[in-house]
Design an enzyme around this catalytic site. Structure first.
Site, PDB file in Angstrom:
ATOM      1  N   ASP A  74     -44.198   6.784 -15.110  1.00 54.39           N
ATOM      2  CA  ASP A  74     -43.045   6.700 -15.624  1.00 54.39           C
ATOM      3  C   ASP A  74     -42.906   7.863 -16.940  1.00 54.39           C
ATOM      4  O   ASP A  74     -44.052   8.365 -17.515  1.00 54.39           O
ATOM      5  CB  ASP A  74     -42.930   5.548 -16.497  1.00 54.39           C
ATOM      6  CG  ASP A  74     -41.246   5.185 -16.699  1.00 54.39           C
ATOM      7  OD1 ASP A  74     -40.593   4.999 -15.615  1.00 54.39           O
ATOM      8  OD2 ASP A  74     -41.143   4.984 -17.965  1.00 54.39           O
ATOM      9  N   SER A  75     -41.781   8.725 -16.780  1.00 61.29           N
ATOM     10  CA  SER A  75     -41.738   9.808 -17.469  1.00 61.29           C
ATOM     11  C   SER A  75     -40.515   9.758 -18.103  1.00 61.29           C
ATOM     12  O   SER A  75     -39.527   9.067 -17.723  1.00 61.29           O
ATOM     13  CB  SER A  75     -42.074  10.898 -16.757  1.00 61.29           C
ATOM     14  OG  SER A  75     -41.257  11.019 -15.633  1.00 61.29           O
TER      15      SER A  75
HETATM   16  P1  IMP Z   1     -38.400   7.423 -14.162  1.00 61.92           P
HETATM   17  O1  IMP Z   1     -39.761   7.907 -14.641  1.00 61.92           O
HETATM   18  O2  IMP Z   1     -38.357   6.987 -12.829  1.00 61.92           O
HETATM   19  O3  IMP Z   1     -37.901   6.661 -15.050  1.00 61.92           O
HETATM   20  O4  IMP Z   1     -37.736   8.873 -14.264  1.00 61.92           O
HETATM   21  C1  IMP Z   1     -38.012   9.859 -15.302  1.00 61.92           C
HETATM   22  C2  IMP Z   1     -36.869  10.944 -15.431  1.00 61.92           C
HETATM   23  O5  IMP Z   1     -37.117  11.543 -16.449  1.00 61.92           O
HETATM   24  C3  IMP Z   1     -36.529  11.817 -14.220  1.00 61.92           C
HETATM   25  O6  IMP Z   1     -35.505  10.908 -13.121  1.00 61.92           O
HETATM   26  C4  IMP Z   1     -36.024  13.016 -14.631  1.00 61.92           C
HETATM   27  O7  IMP Z   1     -34.637  12.795 -15.251  1.00 61.92           O
HETATM   28  C5  IMP Z   1     -36.783  13.213 -16.013  1.00 61.92           C
HETATM   29  N1  IMP Z   1     -38.009  13.552 -15.976  1.00 61.92           N
HETATM   30  C6  IMP Z   1     -39.143  13.343 -15.960  1.00 61.92           C
HETATM   31  N2  IMP Z   1     -39.945  14.305 -15.779  1.00 61.92           N
HETATM   32  C7  IMP Z   1     -39.480  15.482 -15.367  1.00 61.92           C
HETATM   33  C8  IMP Z   1     -39.780  16.801 -14.969  1.00 61.92           C
HETATM   34  O8  IMP Z   1     -40.872  17.101 -14.694  1.00 61.92           O
HETATM   35  N3  IMP Z   1     -38.654  17.695 -15.007  1.00 61.92           N
HETATM   36  C9  IMP Z   1     -37.380  17.319 -15.126  1.00 61.92           C
HETATM   37  N4  IMP Z   1     -37.208  15.970 -15.448  1.00 61.92           N
HETATM   38  C10 IMP Z   1     -38.122  15.091 -15.422  1.00 61.92           C
END
Ligand code: IMP
Length: 205
Positions: A74-75
Site C-alpha cells: 500500500d502506498s
Molecule cells: P494503493 O496502494 O493501491 O492504494 O494506490 C497507491 C496510489 O498512490 C497509486 O494509485 C498512485 O496514485 C500513488 N502512488 C503510489 N506509489 C506511486 C509511485 O511510485 N508513483 C506514482 N504514484 C504512486
C-alpha cells in the site's frame, strides 16, 4: 535434484506497481506470479486507516482466497501544504472514477499559486507478506521531494509526472527509470523486504 523456488503472489492489480516490483526483485530466488492468474478475484476493499492496515488486509484476504503466499503493497503521496493528504487515499483522491490524470489535475489545482518552497511532499510504501491467516513480515520505505507546478515527463505512473525527488531538478516522469528504482519509496521498502526475507519461516504453522 533441483530445488523448487518458493512462489509469491503479487497482490495488486495496479500494473505500474507490478512492473516496478517485478523489476526491483529481479534475480531474487523467488518466483513471482501476479493476479492475472486469478481472473475473477474481487478487489479487496481498502478501509484501513494506515498503509500498514491496508497492505495487511490485502495480503491476508488474498492469501485466504488463493491459498498462496501473498505480497501486498500500500502506498501513497503525502503533501505538506495539504496536511500530508492524500496519503492512503492517493488512488481515490479525485473521487469516484478517479484516474491518474484526474488525480494529478486535482493536486495541481489544490496547490495552485503555492511557491516551490512550499510544495514539499513524500511518497510512502508499506509491503506486507502473508500466508494462511498470518502476517510473515512487513517492510516500509519513503522518498522525499516536492510537487512540480505542471506535468513533466511520461515515465513511471500515478503522480510521477509531478514528483521531483529530493536532490534532483526533474520529476520521476522525466528521470530515467533507473533512478526511480534506486531511490523510490518502493525501492527502499523492497530492499528492506529482501533483507528480512531470509529470516521468514514460510512453513511454521
Ligand atoms: P494503493 O496502494 O493501491 O492504494 O494506490 C497507491 C496510489 O498512490 C497509486 O494509485 C498512485 O496514485 C500513488 N502512488 C503510489 N506509489 C506511486 C509511485 O511510485 N508513483 C506514482 N504514484 C504512486
Amino acid at each position: 535434484m533441483t530445488k523448487k523456488k518458493t512462489r509469491i503472489l503479487l497482490g495488486t492489480k495496479n500494473q505500474g506497481k507490478v512492473r516496478e516490483i517485478k523489476k526491483l526483485l529481479r534475480g531474487f530466488p523467488i518466483k513471482f506470479i501476479d493476479l492475472k492468474k486469478f481472473k475473477d478475484i474481487p478487489s479487496v476493499k481498502e478501509n484501513g486507516r494506515t498503509y500498514r492496515a491496508n497492505a495487511g488486509k490485502k495480503a491476508l484476504t488474498l492469501a485466504r482466497m488463493t491459498g498462496e503466499i501473498v505480497m501486498a503493497e500500500d502506498s501513497g503521496i503525502e503533501v505538506k501544504a495539504l496536511g500530508w493528504r492524500p496519503g492512503i487515499y492517493s488512488a481515490r483522491y479525485s473521487g469516484r472514477g478517479a484516474t491518474d490524470v484526474r488525480n494529478n489535475a486535482k493536486l495541481l489545482r489544490e496547490l495552485n499559486g503555492l511557491p516551490v518552497s512550499k510544495r514539499q511532499a513524500r511518497y510512502r510504501s508499506v509491503v506486507v507478506l502473508a500466508r494462511a491467516g498470518r502476517v510473515l513480515m512487513a517492510s516500509q520505505g519513503s522518498c522525499r521531494g516536492r510537487i512540480e507546478t505542471e506535468l513533466k515527463g511520461r515515465n513511471g505512473f500515478g503522480y510521477d509526472p509531478l514528483f521531483i525527488p529530493e536532490g534532483y531538478k526533474k520529476t520521476f516522469g522525466q528521470l530515467p527509470i533507473k533512478i526511480k528504482h534506486r531511490i523510490s519509496h518502493r525501492a527502499r521498502a523492497l530492499r528492506q523486504f529482501k533483507k528480512k526475507l531470509i529470516y521468514v519461516d514460510f512453513f511454521r504453522k
